[in-house]
Design a protein around this motif. Structure first.
Motif, short mmCIF file in Angstrom:
data_model
loop_
_atom_site.label_atom_id
_atom_site.label_comp_id
_atom_site.label_asym_id
_atom_site.label_seq_id
_atom_site.Cartn_x
_atom_site.Cartn_y
_atom_site.Cartn_z
N TRP A 42 0.83 -1.20 0.00
CA TRP A 42 0.00 0.00 0.00
C TRP A 42 0.86 1.25 0.00
CZ3 TRP A 42 -4.74 1.52 -1.01
CH2 TRP A 42 -5.21 2.73 -0.50
N GLN A 63 -7.31 -3.27 3.91
CA GLN A 63 -7.43 -2.62 5.22
C GLN A 63 -8.44 -1.46 5.16
OE1 GLN A 63 -6.05 -3.48 8.07
NE2 GLN A 63 -4.91 -5.17 7.14
N PRO A 64 -9.56 -1.57 5.87
CA PRO A 64 -10.54 -0.48 5.84
C PRO A 64 -9.98 0.85 6.35
CG PRO A 64 -11.31 -2.31 7.23
CD PRO A 64 -9.97 -2.69 6.70
N SER A 65 -9.01 0.82 7.23
CA SER A 65 -8.45 2.04 7.79
C SER A 65 -7.70 2.88 6.76
CB SER A 65 -7.53 1.73 8.97
OG SER A 65 -6.42 0.96 8.53
N TYR A 66 -7.32 2.29 5.63
CA TYR A 66 -6.58 3.04 4.60
C TYR A 66 -7.46 4.06 3.88
CZ TYR A 66 -2.81 -0.45 5.04
OH TYR A 66 -1.80 -1.25 5.49
N ARG A 67 -8.77 3.96 4.03
CA ARG A 67 -9.68 4.89 3.36
C ARG A 67 -9.30 6.34 3.68
NH1 ARG A 67 -14.97 4.44 1.44
NH2 ARG A 67 -15.08 2.34 2.31
N SER A 68 -8.88 6.61 4.90
CA SER A 68 -8.56 7.98 5.30
C SER A 68 -7.34 8.53 4.56
CB SER A 68 -8.32 8.05 6.80
OG SER A 68 -7.18 7.29 7.15
N GLU A 69 -6.53 7.67 3.95
CA GLU A 69 -5.34 8.11 3.23
C GLU A 69 -5.63 8.53 1.79
OE1 GLU A 69 -1.81 5.65 3.91
OE2 GLU A 69 -2.96 4.66 5.49
N CYS A 77 -12.68 -2.18 -0.02
CA CYS A 77 -11.93 -3.06 0.86
C CYS A 77 -12.37 -4.50 0.59
CB CYS A 77 -12.18 -2.69 2.32
SG CYS A 77 -11.10 -3.59 3.45
#
Length: 176
Positions: A42, A63-69, A77
């Motif tokens: 990523w 990784q769902p948390s990567y959305r903020s990037e 995801c």
């Protein structure tokens, strides 16, 4: 080690030339589907972001948390699976295939691993241009997915010069 140059990439040019005499449609930004597993895959994909800043991009990762990037971008995801989990791989493959079918990208670009391999295969089947960037972590040999992707990648890159071969992958630098 030199950095990979990605500006003016042929992957972002039209996959199929317009038929001669065909009416011209208003141009639209190229649709690019960017696919990466978690962690370093990523990070490396995001470091190449400038190459497709004028494109209409969508991201696929595990990784769902990567959305903020990637604020404002379409984000998908999918299940994180390894080769040791056949059912998990099957579920991930179905999810990735649906994303590719939904997005209908002009280009599919991936830094690996399994989700990228599936996306390249489906994207190639749909006529998209495809590119594989093997992870910089693969110093001694290409990744397993990288070894299997040659038939589906219009461009296959390694980040280690000693892994370049005449039949591919090519070395054009590294993402650091």
């Amino acid at each position: 080690m030199k950095k990979i140059a990605v500006e003016n990439s042929p992957l972002l040019s039209p996959a199929r030339p317009a038929a001669s005499g065909a009416a011209r449609r208003p141009s639209r930004p190229r649709r690019v589907l960017l696919v990466a597993s978690g962690g370093g895959h990523w990070v490396q994909l995001l470091r190449l972001r400038a190459a497709w800043e004028d494109a209409d991009v969508a991201y696929v990762t595990v990784q769902p948390s990567y959305r903020s990037e990637v604020p404002g971008a379409r984000f998908y995801c999918v299940h994180d699976a390894t080769r040791w989990s056949r059912w998990g791989l099957l579920w991930m493959a179905v999810q990735v295939a649906f994303v590719v079918l939904r997005e209908r990208p002009d280009a599919v670009i991936t830094s690996g691993a399994a989700p990228g391999l599936v996306a390249l295969r489906v994207g190639k089947w749909l006529g998209a241009r495809t590119a594989w960037l093997d992870s910089i972590a693969n110093v001694d040999s290409l990744s397993l997915s990288g070894q299997r992707v040659a038939a589906y990648a219009d461009l296959q890159l390694t980040q280690w010069q000693h892994l370049e071969t005449a039949s591919g992958p090519e070395y054009r630098g590294a993402v650091l």
